[in-house]
Design a protein around this motif. Structure first.
Motif, mmCIF file in Angstrom:
data_model
loop_
_atom_site.group_PDB
_atom_site.id
_atom_site.type_symbol
_atom_site.label_atom_id
_atom_site.label_comp_id
_atom_site.label_asym_id
_atom_site.label_seq_id
_atom_site.Cartn_x
_atom_site.Cartn_y
_atom_site.Cartn_z
ATOM 1 N N GLY A 1 -7.193 -1.916 -10.265
ATOM 2 C CA GLY A 1 -8.154 -2.905 -9.798
ATOM 3 C C GLY A 1 -8.096 -3.093 -8.297
ATOM 4 N N ILE A 2 -9.261 -3.160 -7.687
ATOM 5 C CA ILE A 2 -9.379 -3.395 -6.247
ATOM 6 C C ILE A 2 -10.436 -4.462 -6.059
ATOM 7 N N GLY A 3 -10.049 -5.594 -5.482
ATOM 8 C CA GLY A 3 -11.004 -6.664 -5.230
ATOM 9 C C GLY A 3 -11.653 -7.214 -6.504
ATOM 10 N N GLY A 4 -10.895 -7.206 -7.604
ATOM 11 C CA GLY A 4 -11.404 -7.721 -8.851
ATOM 12 C C GLY A 4 -12.236 -6.746 -9.659
ATOM 13 N N ARG A 5 -12.306 -5.506 -9.188
ATOM 14 C CA ARG A 5 -13.090 -4.472 -9.876
ATOM 15 C C ARG A 5 -12.238 -3.244 -10.130
ATOM 16 N N PRO A 6 -12.555 -2.501 -11.218
ATOM 17 C CA PRO A 6 -11.809 -1.246 -11.449
ATOM 18 C C PRO A 6 -12.041 -0.264 -10.300
ATOM 19 N N GLY A 7 -11.038 0.528 -10.016
ATOM 20 C CA GLY A 7 -11.141 1.508 -8.934
ATOM 21 C C GLY A 7 -12.090 2.658 -9.230
ATOM 22 N N ALA A 8 -12.458 2.830 -10.495
ATOM 23 C CA ALA A 8 -13.341 3.941 -10.882
ATOM 24 C C ALA A 8 -14.777 3.680 -10.473
#
Length: 61
Positions: free
Chosen positions: A54-61
């Protein structure tokens, strides 16, 4: 004993780069903590799928 844990995106490590990264991290510990720490340094490399990162509350994909 120093323990260095590295987590990175799955597929980021290519042939030989894992050994190179382990050696470079161990060298850094030896320079900072002294050569006696080298033989006691553990390095773990963990590849994580982008969908599980997770990055910034979102998945990295």
């Amino acid at each position: 004993m120093p323990l260095i844990e590295v987590k990175l995106y799955e597929g980021r490590l290519k042939d030989g780069t894992d050994a190179e990264l382990i050696a470079a991290l161990t060298d850094a510990v030896g320079r900072v903590l002294g050569e006696s720490a080298r033989e006691q340094t553990w390095v773990t490399l963990q590849e994580v799928p982008r969908s599980r990162w997770g990055i910034g509350g979102r998945p990295g994909a």
